[in-house]
Design a protein around this motif. Structure first.
Motif, short mmCIF file in Angstrom:
data_model
loop_
_atom_site.label_atom_id
_atom_site.label_comp_id
_atom_site.label_asym_id
_atom_site.label_seq_id
_atom_site.Cartn_x
_atom_site.Cartn_y
_atom_site.Cartn_z
N MET A 1 0.85 -1.19 0.00
CA MET A 1 0.00 0.00 0.00
C MET A 1 0.88 1.23 0.00
SD MET A 1 -3.27 -0.95 2.40
CE MET A 1 -4.29 0.36 1.70
N GLY A 2 0.36 2.30 -0.58
CA GLY A 2 1.16 3.50 -0.66
C GLY A 2 0.31 4.75 -0.72
N TRP A 3 1.00 5.85 -0.62
CA TRP A 3 0.37 7.16 -0.76
C TRP A 3 1.06 7.93 -1.88
CZ3 TRP A 3 -4.00 8.59 1.68
CH2 TRP A 3 -4.39 7.87 2.81
N PHE A 4 0.27 8.55 -2.71
CA PHE A 4 0.73 9.41 -3.79
C PHE A 4 0.12 10.78 -3.57
CE2 PHE A 4 2.54 6.48 -7.03
CZ PHE A 4 2.26 5.28 -6.41
N ARG A 5 0.68 11.76 -4.25
CA ARG A 5 0.07 13.09 -4.23
C ARG A 5 0.24 13.76 -5.59
NH1 ARG A 5 4.24 16.18 -0.05
NH2 ARG A 5 6.04 16.31 -1.47
N GLN A 6 -0.68 14.65 -5.85
CA GLN A 6 -0.62 15.41 -7.10
C GLN A 6 -1.06 16.84 -6.82
OE1 GLN A 6 -2.81 13.77 -10.43
NE2 GLN A 6 -1.47 14.85 -11.87
N ALA A 7 -0.16 17.76 -7.08
CA ALA A 7 -0.46 19.18 -6.95
C ALA A 7 -0.90 19.70 -8.31
CB ALA A 7 0.78 19.92 -6.46
N PRO A 8 -1.65 20.80 -8.32
CA PRO A 8 -2.11 21.38 -9.59
C PRO A 8 -0.94 21.66 -10.52
CG PRO A 8 -3.26 22.39 -7.77
CD PRO A 8 -2.19 21.54 -7.16
N ILE B 1 4.35 0.91 1.92
CA ILE B 1 4.60 -0.06 2.98
C ILE B 1 4.17 -1.44 2.49
CG2 ILE B 1 2.34 0.38 4.06
CD1 ILE B 1 3.78 -0.05 6.79
N ARG B 2 5.04 -2.42 2.76
CA ARG B 2 4.73 -3.78 2.38
C ARG B 2 3.99 -4.47 3.52
NH1 ARG B 2 10.06 -6.33 0.41
NH2 ARG B 2 10.26 -7.03 2.57
N SER B 3 3.37 -5.57 3.22
CA SER B 3 2.53 -6.23 4.23
C SER B 3 3.34 -6.67 5.45
CB SER B 3 1.83 -7.45 3.61
OG SER B 3 2.77 -8.34 3.05
N ASP B 4 4.65 -6.86 5.29
CA ASP B 4 5.49 -7.24 6.43
C ASP B 4 6.04 -6.04 7.18
OD1 ASP B 4 8.54 -8.15 4.57
OD2 ASP B 4 7.30 -6.35 4.61
N GLY B 5 5.64 -4.83 6.75
CA GLY B 5 6.01 -3.63 7.49
C GLY B 5 7.19 -2.85 6.95
N GLY C 1 11.71 11.86 7.24
CA GLY C 1 11.88 12.53 8.52
C GLY C 1 10.66 13.34 8.97
N ARG C 2 9.70 13.53 8.06
CA ARG C 2 8.49 14.30 8.41
C ARG C 2 7.23 13.44 8.34
NH1 ARG C 2 6.83 18.33 5.26
NH2 ARG C 2 7.71 17.47 3.33
N PHE C 3 7.20 12.52 7.40
CA PHE C 3 6.02 11.66 7.21
C PHE C 3 6.34 10.25 7.68
CE2 PHE C 3 3.92 14.02 3.36
CZ PHE C 3 4.00 15.21 4.08
N THR C 4 5.33 9.59 8.21
CA THR C 4 5.47 8.20 8.62
C THR C 4 4.28 7.40 8.11
OG1 THR C 4 6.64 8.85 10.64
CG2 THR C 4 5.73 6.62 10.56
N ILE C 5 4.57 6.32 7.39
CA ILE C 5 3.52 5.42 6.94
C ILE C 5 3.48 4.22 7.87
CG2 ILE C 5 5.02 4.18 5.31
CD1 ILE C 5 2.58 4.02 3.41
N SER C 6 2.27 3.79 8.20
CA SER C 6 2.12 2.63 9.07
C SER C 6 0.85 1.88 8.66
CB SER C 6 2.04 3.06 10.54
OG SER C 6 0.92 3.91 10.76
N GLN C 7 0.66 0.72 9.24
CA GLN C 7 -0.51 -0.06 8.85
C GLN C 7 -1.04 -0.86 10.03
OE1 GLN C 7 0.94 -2.63 5.70
NE2 GLN C 7 2.28 -3.79 7.05
N ASP C 8 -2.30 -1.18 9.92
CA ASP C 8 -2.96 -2.09 10.85
C ASP C 8 -3.50 -3.23 9.99
OD1 ASP C 8 -4.72 -3.49 12.50
OD2 ASP C 8 -5.28 -1.71 13.61
N ASN C 9 -2.77 -4.32 9.94
CA ASN C 9 -3.15 -5.41 9.04
C ASN C 9 -4.51 -6.01 9.41
OD1 ASN C 9 -0.86 -5.24 7.42
ND2 ASN C 9 0.30 -6.64 8.71
N ALA C 10 -4.83 -6.01 10.68
CA ALA C 10 -6.12 -6.57 11.10
C ALA C 10 -7.28 -5.77 10.55
CB ALA C 10 -6.18 -6.63 12.62
N LYS C 11 -7.04 -4.48 10.32
CA LYS C 11 -8.09 -3.60 9.81
C LYS C 11 -7.93 -3.29 8.33
CE LYS C 11 -8.79 -1.22 14.25
NZ LYS C 11 -8.79 0.09 14.95
#
Length: 122
Positions: A31-38, A48-52, A62-72
């Motif tokens: 899973m991942g996050w993308f962004r697009q500015a005008p 992030i991969r399923s194993d973390g 250093g500013r953003f952190t991706i995390s996951q809750d596999n159960a959810k």
């Protein structure tokens, strides 16, 4: 087929924080996050991969952190020290394709959320 539902966008001032959430309707490998500015191309922000295992674009390290809750089946993006240049539509993405491509590349995501707006004012 995987449906993705994002939440958590909004408006903050420079230096503020926001947390984005994305719930998937089923299992995903990456899973991942993308962004697009005008006027700009879409860019990968974090994955992030399923194993973390995670990876980040240099602009957010250093500013953003991706995390996951596999159960959810949910992935989060904690965004701190936000800057005006972080202003964009943020999209959650997912893939079920296995392989070492994840999380270091952003090329094989094939499920997308509807996007959530993040606006950072100076």
């Amino acid at each position: 087929q995987v449906q993705l539902v994002e939440s958590g966008g909004g408006s903050v001032q420079t230096g503020g924080s926001l947390r984005l959430s994305c719930e998937a309707s089923g299992y995903t490998y990456c899973m991942g996050w993308f962004r697009q500015a005008p006027g700009k191309e879409r860019e990968g922000v974090a994955a992030i991969r399923s194993d973390g295992i995670t990876s980040y674009a240099d602009s957010v390290k250093g500013r953003f952190t991706i995390s996951q809750d596999n159960a959810k089946n949910t992935v989060y993006l904690q965004m701190n020290s936000l800057k005006p240049e972080d202003t964009a539509m943020y999209y959650c993405a997912a893939a079920r394709r296995f392989g070492s491509w994840c999380p270091s590349t952003f090329n094989y995501f094939n499920y997308w959320g509807q996007g959530t707006q993040v606006t950072v004012s100076s």
